[in-house]
Design an enzyme around this catalytic site. Structure first.
Site, PDB file in Angstrom:
ATOM      1  N   LYS A 103       0.871  -1.163   0.000  1.00 19.38           N
ATOM      2  CA  LYS A 103       0.000   0.000   0.000  1.00 19.38           C
ATOM      3  C   LYS A 103       0.911   1.216   0.000  1.00 19.38           C
ATOM      4  CE  LYS A 103      -2.903   2.974   2.659  1.00 19.38           C
ATOM      5  NZ  LYS A 103      -3.562   3.292   3.930  1.00 19.38           N
ATOM      6  N   GLY A 164      -7.845   9.243   9.915  1.00 21.46           N
ATOM      7  CA  GLY A 164      -8.186   9.354  11.325  1.00 21.46           C
ATOM      8  C   GLY A 164      -9.204  10.426  11.652  1.00 21.46           C
ATOM      9  N   ALA A 190      -9.446   5.702   4.214  1.00 24.91           N
ATOM     10  CA  ALA A 190      -9.300   6.860   5.103  1.00 24.91           C
ATOM     11  C   ALA A 190     -10.567   7.693   5.207  1.00 24.91           C
ATOM     12  CB  ALA A 190      -8.139   7.756   4.700  1.00 24.91           C
ATOM     13  N   GLY A 191     -10.862   8.117   6.417  1.00 27.80           N
ATOM     14  CA  GLY A 191     -11.968   9.031   6.665  1.00 27.80           C
ATOM     15  C   GLY A 191     -13.211   8.382   7.210  1.00 27.80           C
ATOM     16  N   ALA A 212      -9.207   1.793   9.755  1.00 28.10           N
ATOM     17  CA  ALA A 212      -8.517   1.369  10.976  1.00 28.10           C
ATOM     18  C   ALA A 212      -9.088   2.106  12.177  1.00 28.10           C
ATOM     19  CB  ALA A 212      -7.014   1.605  10.858  1.00 28.10           C
ATOM     20  N   SER A 213      -8.832   3.434  12.233  1.00 25.72           N
ATOM     21  CA  SER A 213      -9.185   4.212  13.429  1.00 25.72           C
ATOM     22  C   SER A 213     -10.638   4.046  13.830  1.00 25.72           C
ATOM     23  CB  SER A 213      -8.923   5.705  13.181  1.00 25.72           C
ATOM     24  OG  SER A 213      -7.585   5.908  12.813  1.00 25.72           O
TER      25      SER A 213
END
EC number: 2.8.1.10
Lengths: 259, 66
Positions: A103, A164, A190-191, A212-213
């Site tokens: 990635k 994040g 992301a986001g 992830a977050s």
């Protein structure tokens, strides 16, 4: 069976096939035990790790967790600011983890963590030439997505919002434009803040979601991971089922009154 | 000779190899990768690659992230 998308609906990525369309990151988990439970609940088959200097004092390894779960390791180049750093990190990851998948993540600055398009494209060309399966993290830019596909990337990974931030998909129109013209999988990266964001990504036509977050920093990571699994499945089914058009006025759902 | 491993100064005997440098940090050989002066040294070459004075050695592994 009409109630299921079908077993043949698989994610074809980098010459491999995956039943899960949820790719997990590992950053932000308070412990490896919490991470392991979240990965289990997410049903993920691909999970990202970062490459860092070896810490002799570190106890336990994220690699052990992924190995136990039979999850494919996807190294990233997080923390790189230049194409040169990213290429070296990818090569080190290939050596350490025995995978040619990467990635590609080249960020522009620490404050926004937004991807640097120039450095990312430069690194992508070099890594493709070096035999890597390159999955580049990019802004929601349809033109850059097309150029990276032409350069030989195995997928494109546009952001929904900064890493994040949990802001969701700030420009769904651009994500749709990327999906419309892409000949490689589009992975929303992301986001994502909550389950509806992941469902929306799939409804817009993305092939997979990476997050992830939203899970690792949730109050109950395992429960949120399960929510994300359901959301991705639901969004995919809705995309395939075909939503009704939006209308300006009501359309009666009951038969018109007689007599 | 003095070399730098992951940012720290380390004293090793002259002619020490990449493998010896790695073992100052860890006995592991899998899940670890090494770059010397910005070039990857593959595991199969660790024991046959000698280091030189002032070499910059980076020993990396996978951690949670991304």
């Amino acid at each position: 069976m009409e109630a299921e998308v079908g077993m043949d609906d698989v994610l074809a990525l980098g010459g491999e096939k995956f039943a899960s369309r949820l790719i997990m990151g590992t950053g932000g988990a308070p412990s490896l035990d919490v991470l392991e439970e979240a990965l289990e609940e997410s049903g993920t088959e691909i999970t990202t790790v970062a490459m860092r200097r070896l810490d002799p004092a570190a106890r336990g390894s994220v690699l052990d967790v992924l190995r136990r779960k039979g999850i494919k390791v996807l190294p990233n180049t997080a923390g790189c600011f230049t194409a040169g750093e990213a290429v070296l990190t990818a090569r080190l990851a290939r050596e350490a983890l025995e995978t040619n998948w990467v990635k590609l993540e080249v960020i522009a600055d620490e404050r926004t963590l937004l991807p640097d398009p120039i450095e990312t494209f430069d690194a992508a060309e070099r890594l493709v030439a070096d035999g890597f399966v390159v999955l580049p993290y990019i802004g929601d830019d349809p033109a850059l997505a097309r150029r990276l596909e032409q350069a030989g990337c195995a997928a494109v990974m546009p952001l929904g919002a900064p890493i994040g931030s949990g802001l969701g998909i700030r420009n769904p129109h651009n994500i749709e434009l990327i999906v419309e013209s892409a000949g490689v999988p589009v992975i929303l990266d992301a986001g994502i803040g909550t389950a509806s964001d992941a469902a929306l990504a799939m409804e817009l036509g993305c092939d997979a979601v990476l997050l992830a977050s939203a899970v690792t920093r949730a109050q109950r990571p395992g429960l949120m991971a399960a929510a994300m699994r359901h959301a991705v499945t639901a969004g995919r089914a809705a995309r395939i089922a075909g939503r009704i058009p939006m209308r300006r006025y009501a359309e009666a759902s009951s038969p018109s009154r007689t007599a | 000779m003095k070399i730098t491993i992951n940012g720290g100064a380390v004293e090793l005997p002259g002619g020490a190899t990449v493998g010896e440098a790695v073992r100052t940090l860890t006995p592991m050989t899998s899940g670890v990768a090494v770059a010397v002066n910005g070039e990857v040294v593959s595991r199969s070459a660790w024991e046959s690659t000698p280091l030189s004075e002032s070499d910059l050695v980076e020993v990396l592994t996978a951690v949670q992230g991304g």
